[in-house]
Design a protein around this motif. Structure first.
Motif, PDB file in Angstrom:
ATOM      1  N   ASP A 176      -5.890  19.605 -78.879  1.00 29.31           N
ATOM      2  CA  ASP A 176      -3.920  19.254 -77.901  1.00 29.31           C
ATOM      3  C   ASP A 176      -4.022  20.540 -77.241  1.00 29.31           C
ATOM      4  O   ASP A 176      -4.464  21.729 -77.939  1.00 29.31           O
ATOM      5  N   ARG A 177      -3.457  20.668 -75.619  1.00 24.50           N
ATOM      6  CA  ARG A 177      -2.954  22.061 -75.713  1.00 24.50           C
ATOM      7  C   ARG A 177      -2.407  22.332 -74.918  1.00 24.50           C
ATOM      8  O   ARG A 177      -1.021  21.576 -74.768  1.00 24.50           O
ATOM      9  N   TRP A 178      -1.411  23.176 -74.926  1.00 23.85           N
ATOM     10  CA  TRP A 178       0.341  23.412 -74.594  1.00 23.85           C
ATOM     11  C   TRP A 178       0.499  23.713 -73.178  1.00 23.85           C
ATOM     12  O   TRP A 178      -0.453  25.091 -73.282  1.00 23.85           O
ATOM     13  N   THR A 179       1.619  23.507 -72.566  1.00 26.07           N
ATOM     14  CA  THR A 179       1.300  24.597 -71.351  1.00 26.07           C
ATOM     15  C   THR A 179       3.054  24.232 -71.100  1.00 26.07           C
ATOM     16  O   THR A 179       3.740  23.503 -72.008  1.00 26.07           O
ATOM     17  N   CYS A 180       3.102  25.453 -70.465  1.00 21.54           N
ATOM     18  CA  CYS A 180       4.931  25.780 -70.376  1.00 21.54           C
ATOM     19  C   CYS A 180       4.715  25.897 -68.787  1.00 21.54           C
ATOM     20  O   CYS A 180       3.611  26.504 -68.188  1.00 21.54           O
ATOM     21  N   SER A 181       6.271  25.671 -68.338  1.00 25.78           N
ATOM     22  CA  SER A 181       6.552  25.667 -66.801  1.00 25.78           C
ATOM     23  C   SER A 181       7.832  26.487 -66.596  1.00 25.78           C
ATOM     24  O   SER A 181       7.962  26.162 -68.240  1.00 25.78           O
ATOM     25  N   PHE A 182       8.169  27.122 -65.983  1.00 29.44           N
ATOM     26  CA  PHE A 182       9.546  27.796 -65.668  1.00 29.44           C
ATOM     27  C   PHE A 182      10.374  27.291 -63.995  1.00 29.44           C
ATOM     28  O   PHE A 182       9.434  26.920 -63.785  1.00 29.44           O
ATOM     29  N   LYS A 183      11.275  27.115 -64.166  1.00 25.84           N
ATOM     30  CA  LYS A 183      12.657  25.987 -63.216  1.00 25.84           C
ATOM     31  C   LYS A 183      13.870  27.477 -62.941  1.00 25.84           C
ATOM     32  O   LYS A 183      13.871  28.134 -64.452  1.00 25.84           O
ATOM     33  N   VAL A 184      13.712  28.394 -62.109  1.00 25.97           N
ATOM     34  CA  VAL A 184      14.969  29.398 -62.553  1.00 25.97           C
ATOM     35  C   VAL A 184      15.756  28.856 -61.500  1.00 25.97           C
ATOM     36  O   VAL A 184      16.038  28.455 -60.128  1.00 25.97           O
ATOM     37  N   HIS A 185      17.100  28.448 -62.047  1.00 24.90           N
ATOM     38  CA  HIS A 185      18.290  28.380 -61.013  1.00 24.90           C
ATOM     39  C   HIS A 185      18.669  29.443 -60.649  1.00 24.90           C
ATOM     40  O   HIS A 185      19.753  30.021 -62.041  1.00 24.90           O
TER      41      HIS A 185
END
Length: 194
Positions: A176-185
């Motif tokens: 299993d691999r972890w992925t990250c995403s980001f959202k800016v407000h």
């Protein structure tokens, strides 16, 4: 309010009920019938007790430490403040808990676990710190749970909250691999999140 007790063996005892009283306003229902006692940690493990300390001024520039805000671990939720005049850490009420904080434009700001940004003020008579909500609650996607919120200020001075989303990618042929995403407000001039 004495929260830390130091013994000769480099252990600290933390009375959890005091933290929960500050955070939840002394609601006895939180404790249930059996209640909770103290948690004892070694000096080496104090890093598990707090997550971050934010300074109001750089001591190397100003020769003074001003005020510091300590963000306690999520289990405790309440922030603590210490000043150059009173070096003892004093807890401040935070019903939603503090996930991240910054010092910006002469004031401490924090983002709560529920997604509200608050400004912190110190009462000149009592020395106690209290907060006021300065933004509406962030609209956080429920389908993909947010793992962390980070508070920042843009070069132009606008407040921003960066949401970190993490998820596991399952693959039949590998681990299993972890992925990250980001959202800016970004907080707009109208006081709404964009």
């Amino acid at each position: 309010m004495g929260v830390f007790l130091r013994t000769p063996c480099q252990w600290f005892t933390v009375c959890l009920k005091r933290f929960m009283t500050v955070r939840f306003g002394g609601e006895d229902s939180f404790w249930g019938p059996e209640g909770h006692g103290a948690r004892t940690v070694t000096a080496d493990h104090m890093g598990r007790f707090y997550r971050k300390v934010v300074l109001s001024v750089s001591p190397s520039r100003h020769g003074s430490y001003g005020t510091a805000m300590m963000i306690l671990h999520r289990d405790f939720g309440a922030p603590a403040f210490a000043t150059a005049e009173d070096a003892a850490w004093k807890l401040a009420p935070s019903r939603d808990g503090v996930e991240d904080a910054i010092y910006h434009d002469g004031q401490f700001y924090s983002v709560s676990y529920s997604g509200i940004v608050e400004a912190w003020q110190r009462d000149t008579e009592s020395g106690a710190f209290t907060s006021t909500a300065v933004t509406p609650r962030l609209d956080i996607e429920e389908a993909s749970p947010c793992h962390r919120k980070y508070l920042a200020a843009a070069p132009g001075g606008r407040l921003m909250v960066v949401l970190k989303y993490a998820q596991v990618i399952k693959d039949l042929h590998s681990q299993d691999r972890w992925t990250c995403s980001f959202k800016v407000h970004v907080l707009g001039d109208d006081g709404q999140w964009k």
